[in-house]
Design an enzyme around this catalytic site. Sequence first.
Site, PDB file in Angstrom:
ATOM      1  N   LYS A  32     -10.152   3.961  -7.522  1.00 36.07           N
ATOM      2  CA  LYS A  32      -9.380   5.131  -7.082  1.00 36.07           C
ATOM      3  C   LYS A  32     -10.146   6.412  -7.384  1.00 36.07           C
ATOM      4  O   LYS A  32     -10.858   6.475  -8.385  1.00 36.07           O
ATOM      5  CB  LYS A  32      -8.059   5.212  -7.862  1.00 36.07           C
ATOM      6  CG  LYS A  32      -6.975   4.269  -7.410  1.00 36.07           C
ATOM      7  CD  LYS A  32      -5.712   4.521  -8.215  1.00 36.07           C
ATOM      8  CE  LYS A  32      -4.632   3.516  -7.857  1.00 36.07           C
ATOM      9  NZ  LYS A  32      -4.170   3.608  -6.475  1.00 36.07           N
ATOM     10  N   ARG A  64       0.800  -6.385  -4.699  1.00 34.83           N
ATOM     11  CA  ARG A  64       1.325  -7.482  -3.879  1.00 34.83           C
ATOM     12  C   ARG A  64       0.765  -8.826  -4.333  1.00 34.83           C
ATOM     13  O   ARG A  64       1.388  -9.864  -4.157  1.00 34.83           O
ATOM     14  CB  ARG A  64       1.047  -7.198  -2.391  1.00 34.83           C
ATOM     15  CG  ARG A  64      -0.395  -7.093  -2.033  1.00 34.83           C
ATOM     16  CD  ARG A  64      -0.632  -6.367  -0.699  1.00 34.83           C
ATOM     17  NE  ARG A  64      -0.506  -4.915  -0.841  1.00 34.83           N
ATOM     18  CZ  ARG A  64      -0.597  -4.060   0.166  1.00 34.83           C
ATOM     19  NH1 ARG A  64      -0.784  -4.495   1.404  1.00 34.83           N
ATOM     20  NH2 ARG A  64      -0.485  -2.769  -0.039  1.00 34.83           N
TER      21      ARG A  64
HETATM   22  N1  BES Z   1      -0.361   1.633  -7.700  1.00 36.30           N
HETATM   23  C1  BES Z   1      -0.700   1.926  -6.359  1.00 36.30           C
HETATM   24  C2  BES Z   1       0.432   2.622  -5.580  1.00 36.30           C
HETATM   25  C3  BES Z   1       0.892   3.953  -6.107  1.00 36.30           C
HETATM   26  C4  BES Z   1       0.431   5.131  -5.542  1.00 36.30           C
HETATM   27  C5  BES Z   1       1.837   4.028  -7.095  1.00 36.30           C
HETATM   28  C6  BES Z   1       0.884   6.345  -5.998  1.00 36.30           C
HETATM   29  C7  BES Z   1       2.291   5.236  -7.550  1.00 36.30           C
HETATM   30  C8  BES Z   1       1.820   6.402  -7.004  1.00 36.30           C
HETATM   31  C9  BES Z   1      -1.062   0.657  -5.595  1.00 36.30           C
HETATM   32  O1  BES Z   1      -1.568  -0.371  -6.351  1.00 36.30           O
HETATM   33  C10 BES Z   1      -2.121   1.051  -4.618  1.00 36.30           C
HETATM   34  O2  BES Z   1      -3.120   1.504  -5.036  1.00 36.30           O
HETATM   35  N2  BES Z   1      -1.828   0.896  -3.322  1.00 36.30           N
HETATM   36  C11 BES Z   1      -2.746   1.256  -2.303  1.00 36.30           C
HETATM   37  C12 BES Z   1      -2.680   0.225  -1.215  1.00 36.30           C
HETATM   38  C13 BES Z   1      -3.722   0.370  -0.155  1.00 36.30           C
HETATM   39  C14 BES Z   1      -5.102   0.103  -0.725  1.00 36.30           C
HETATM   40  C15 BES Z   1      -3.419  -0.599   0.966  1.00 36.30           C
HETATM   41  C16 BES Z   1      -2.343   2.637  -1.767  1.00 36.30           C
HETATM   42  O3  BES Z   1      -1.151   2.908  -1.659  1.00 36.30           O
HETATM   43  O4  BES Z   1      -3.238   3.424  -1.503  1.00 36.30           O
HETATM   44 ZN    ZN Z   2      -3.617  -0.309  -6.723  1.00 39.52          ZN
END
Ligand code: BES
Ligand code: ZN
Length: 501
Positions: free
Chosen positions: A279, A353
């Site tokens: 990230k 997921r």
């Molecule tokens: N933990 C994140 C989602 C999240 C984002 C939670 C902001 C709380 C605040 C999750 O694991 C994630 O990173 N999801 C990705 C999925 C994508 C790569 C398909 C996302 O939402 O960017």
């Molecule tokens: Zn994630």
Amino acid sequence: MTTILVSSQKIIDQSADGFGFLLPEKDMSSADLKACEKEFDISISDYLKKHDFTGKLMQTFAVPVMKKNKMYHIICVGLGSKKDTTIENYRRALAHLYRQAAAHKATTLAISMPAASLFDTSIEELGQQTATILDMTAYHFDAFFSKENRQKTELTKIVLCTSSATKTKLEKGVRAGNIIGKAVNKAREWVNTPPSDLTPPDLAKYAKAIAQKNKLKFTQFSEKEIIKKGMGGLAGVSRGSEQDCQLVVLEYKTNKKNADTIAFVGKGITFDSGGLSLKPAVHMETMKEDMSGAAAVIATMEAIAQLKPNVNVIGVTPLAENLPSGKATKPGDIVRFYNGKTAEIKNTDAEGRLVLADALAYVAKHYKPDAILDIATLTGACAYALGPFHTGLMSQHDDLVEIVEESAEHSGDHVWRLPLTDDYKAAIKSDVADICNIGSNKYMAGAVTAAHFLKHFVGDIPWVHLDIAGTAFNVPDRPYYRSGATGVGVRLMTDIAQHWK
Ligand code: BES
Ligand code: ZN
Ligand code: MG
């Protein structure tokens, strides 16, 4: 700690330094207010009039008064007109009253309880809501401050003043409300705890302590057992981390014969760096929040153990850290889950997921519950779509949705349904495995395509998916929250269990 008591003694006989009133618009007829006017020899109603206080929703007025050289505050908060007097507005006005009393340095607040009929609710229910909200409002994450003055509890005691006819019912509600409020705060404390101080084994340990104290059945699988069981999703996410992943199951059994069984499954990524699909720094800042679903499930199980609803409840939490390293799962890898299905990993940041898949497949196979609800900080897409005030709800089971929506209204953990139609099913097709862990760009709707992924692991069991990415952390403008964790889901899941038929 703030102690909440119920009293049928006169409000002026309470040894309080703050007196709180929640007043409907253009209605200053409160007998408690009149008693205060007499006691302090002051015409509050004149004062209010002079300052244009009419009791509009959230309108606030605090009057300092003196007696025998001691200062007291009379604090009035408006409840608004008939159309404003919803239970949610009561929650907000009550929390606002607390904040006002604290701002005026009151230590003991006596609140003149409004009539439950104002909000079309029962006395018991009003008591429950009142205690839960006061507990939530009082919560403060202060474990890591070094200066004592930043650790102080603001109000140490709150007395809810009511008639002797309503006292017992109000007390009963307050007892339940306290259990729920404390559970919400426990979830918030875990979420707020720095990620290096709350690893998967740490959270599992807290769950075990709760199980032992509240006589819940407790099962825990270590990383070794998880690998052996074929839970390749959970194990795969944890591979980059030095910490062992865990699967924790808590079980509450009701005394009622032939009762239904419901399962709550909470995502427990104690830190989400994104893994090798790292990230950006700003997105990583708050990723200790990524175990909010698991925290809510574990805390809810404690509340349920104490409230003893007429339904069996299983709480399941897959716990892992998502970190990059030489051992970490790579984009292009394929994992095999507990139910035999396989997924291509295109993005290691779509890890929620993967851990939920194994947990859902496990609970579906071993418990065959009558309903499954999972709760997860799953997608940024959901947070962007709905904002911080509504949790995303996705499901194809309308009967279950109705139950969850009703509890959401009732509890204050608000939800908003997104369309989990079959149109989006094709978004997670893979060329090399059964499914892919991210949705194709063509379909957009990232929250919905994530839900379709989960759908592969629940079989035919009625199932609701809740995405709390927007509602778990740093929710603005709600006086019963502060910055940091909200404990979202605890009130909702407890309410579902309490009202299950
Ligand atoms: N933990 C994140 C989602 C999240 C984002 C939670 C902001 C709380 C605040 C999750 O694991 C994630 O990173 N999801 C990705 C999925 C994508 C790569 C398909 C996302 O939402 O960017
Ligand atoms: Zn994630
Ligand atoms: Mg590991």
